[in-house]
Scaffold this motif. Structure first.
Motif: not given
Length: 202
Positions: A144-146, A165-166, A176-178, A193-194
């Motif tokens: 999950e995004p922040p 991403l916004g 964190r893209l993973g 990655a982050v």
């Protein structure tokens, strides 16, 4: 048909009140045949004052696996579910205390859910995550995004994938893209990655 064939549908307290000409449906809410779909009648909405504080909480062991308690937003609807409709969450206080806040009605192979309030952001995220799990829909990213970060995916002709991403907050956020197969569109370099996002930046 979408629900009958296996779809998962979520409606909110304002659904089915007016038609395309902003005329109220006679015979109750949600109108235009939606009472049968969601298996309930919305008696009325209580618009909360600025200082009003109400909350709702998940019913233990519900079919969506929803767990927790959250603050209500601008409205609380008084729902009367039909027999067989599952109450997923209930209001915890106020004149709606003990009444359904979120319901789930099985229709054919699918599920029609009705949300009787406008939850705070944490509540919206929890409900969305529970519905995604129930429907077997994976997130765009493995994590999950922040809070305050939007993630969207677009797939161009030929199958090329773009992830946007916004950061809609005034604070820096790290997402964190993973994944290791993404490149930064602006630089062409492999995406970290982050991935760092500046305040109010996409």
């Amino acid at each position: 048909r979408f629900v009958e064939e296996g779809g998962t549908l979520l409606a909110t307290f304002n659904t089915g009140i007016c038609d395309g000409h902003n005329l109220c449906f006679p015979g109750g809410w949600p109108g235009d045949g939606l009472m049968a779909l969601f298996g309930l009648r919305n008696e009325e909405d209580d618009r909360l004052g600025q200082d009003a504080r109400k909350s709702f909480a998940a019913v233990p062991g519900n079919a969506l696996g929803l767990d927790g308690a959250w603050a209500c937003g601008t409205s609380c609807a008084v729902l009367h579910p039909d027999p067989g409709v599952e109450v997923v969450a209930t209001f915890a206080d106020g004149f709606c205390a003990g009444r359904p806040a979120l319901t789930a009605n099985r229709v054919g192979k699918g599920l029609a859910c009705y949300l009787a309030t406008h939850p705070d952001p944490d509540g919206l995220r929890a409900i969305a995550a529970a519905l995604r799990r129930h429907a077997g829909v994976a997130g765009i990213l493995p994590e999950e995004p922040p809070p305050g970060v939007m993630v969207q995916r677009r797939i161009a002709e030929g199958g090329r994938e773009f992830i946007f991403l916004g950061n809609f907050t005034g604070e820096p956020r790290n997402c964190r893209l993973g994944r290791t197969d993404l490149a930064d569109l602006e630089t062409g370099a492999p995406a970290a990655a982050v991935f760092p996002l500046a305040p109010f930046h996409s």
